[in-house]
Design an enzyme around this catalytic site. Sequence first.
Site, short mmCIF file in Angstrom:
data_model
loop_
_atom_site.label_atom_id
_atom_site.label_comp_id
_atom_site.label_asym_id
_atom_site.label_seq_id
_atom_site.Cartn_x
_atom_site.Cartn_y
_atom_site.Cartn_z
N GLU A 145 -2.96 -0.35 -74.61
CA GLU A 145 -3.60 -1.64 -74.29
C GLU A 145 -4.36 -2.23 -75.47
O GLU A 145 -5.33 -1.63 -75.95
CB GLU A 145 -4.58 -1.46 -73.12
CG GLU A 145 -5.23 -2.77 -72.72
CD GLU A 145 -6.37 -2.61 -71.71
OE1 GLU A 145 -7.14 -1.65 -71.83
OE2 GLU A 145 -6.48 -3.46 -70.82
N GLU A 197 -9.27 -6.37 -62.85
CA GLU A 197 -10.24 -5.63 -63.66
C GLU A 197 -11.36 -6.57 -64.09
O GLU A 197 -11.43 -6.98 -65.26
CB GLU A 197 -9.53 -5.00 -64.87
CG GLU A 197 -10.40 -4.00 -65.59
CD GLU A 197 -9.74 -3.41 -66.82
OE1 GLU A 197 -10.04 -2.26 -67.16
OE2 GLU A 197 -8.91 -4.10 -67.45
O1 LIG Z 1 -11.26 -2.42 -70.69
C1 LIG Z 1 -10.10 -2.58 -70.29
O2 LIG Z 1 -9.56 -3.68 -70.29
C2 LIG Z 1 -9.33 -1.46 -69.72
O3 LIG Z 1 -8.26 -1.68 -69.23
C3 LIG Z 1 -9.85 -0.09 -69.78
O4 LIG Z 1 -8.88 0.81 -69.34
C4 LIG Z 1 -10.31 0.35 -71.11
O5 LIG Z 1 -11.68 0.29 -71.18
MG LIG Z 2 -7.77 -3.75 -69.26
#
Ligand SMILES: O=C(O)C(=O)[C@@H](O)CO
Ligand SMILES: [Mg+2]
Length: 265
Positions: free
Chosen positions: A143, A242
Site C-alpha cells: 500500500e 478506513e
Molecule cells: O493507514 C492506512 O491507510 C492503512 O491501510 C494501514 O493498513 C496502514 O497504517
Molecule cells: Mg489504507
Amino acid sequence: MPRFAANLSMLYNDVDFLDRFAAAARDGFQAVEYLFPYAHPAPELAERLRAHGLQQVLFNAPPGDWDAGERGLACLPGREAEFRAGIAQAIEYAQALQCPRIHVMAGLVPQGADAAAVRATYVANVRHAAEQAAPHGIRILLEPINGRDMPGFFLSRQDQAHALVAEIGATNVQVQMDLYHCQIVEGDLAMKIRQYLPTGRVGHLQIAGVPERHEPDVGELNHPYLFRLLDSLGYDGWIGCEYRPARGAATHATSDGLGWLKPWL
Ligand SMILES: O=C(O)C(=O)[C@@H](O)CO
Ligand SMILES: [Mg+2]
C-alpha cells in the site's frame, strides 16, 4: 454494487475492539478489516466472525515496534529475521480467520540508508512473503501511503507500487489502492482508477474523506461518482471503510455517520 468492509481499527471506537464485530454486522456490513489481530487469540476472532456472519478480508502483517513509531519492516536492512517471523505469524492468523489478504507495510526509510539496499531488501522480503503465502491461497498487498500522515514511508505512489509488483514478479502480490492516500499524493483519482484497475493488479481498495479522513461524504471527493466508476469497470473486490468518524469515539458516532453507505448496501 461495491462491497464495503468496516475497518475495525478506525470505526466503532466507542466500544471495545471485540465488540466492534457485532456493531459492524448490526449496521449491515458483511466484511471487516483492521490493522492487527495479534493482541487476541485467533480462535476468539474467528468466533466473532462466525457469530456475526462476517468475512475477514484484510489485516496487516506485524509492523515492528508500532508504539516506537515503526510502520513496517519490509524495507529495513538487517531486520529480515523479524520480518520473516512476522510473516509466519500473519499467515497462521490468516488461515485461522480464512482471510485471503495480508497487507505488508513497507516501513520508514532509515535515516542515511543506502537507497538501493533499502529497495533490494524490500523486494527480497516481499518475494519471501509471497512465496510463503502462495500455498495457502493468500495474497500479499502493498500500500502506498501519503507522506503527510506517515513521513518517510517507503511507498507513496501508485506507479512506484505497480513497478515493484512487476519487479517482484509473484502472481499473488497486488496493490492496496487506498484512494485517500492516492488523492493526497497524486489526485486525478478517476483516471488513476481507470489506469490501474484493468491491470488486475489492484487487490483491495480503501476510502475516506479527504483531507480530514472522516466519512466519505465529508470533504473534497465525490465518492458516489467513484463507486459508479468502479462498478462500470467491473470491480468485484472489497472497499475498506478506513476513516475516523467525524464525531470520533462519541457513542454511536460510526453508526450515525453511515448515511453515505445506505444507498450502497
Ligand atoms: O493507514 C492506512 O491507510 C492503512 O491501510 C494501514 O493498513 C496502514 O497504517
Ligand atoms: Mg489504507
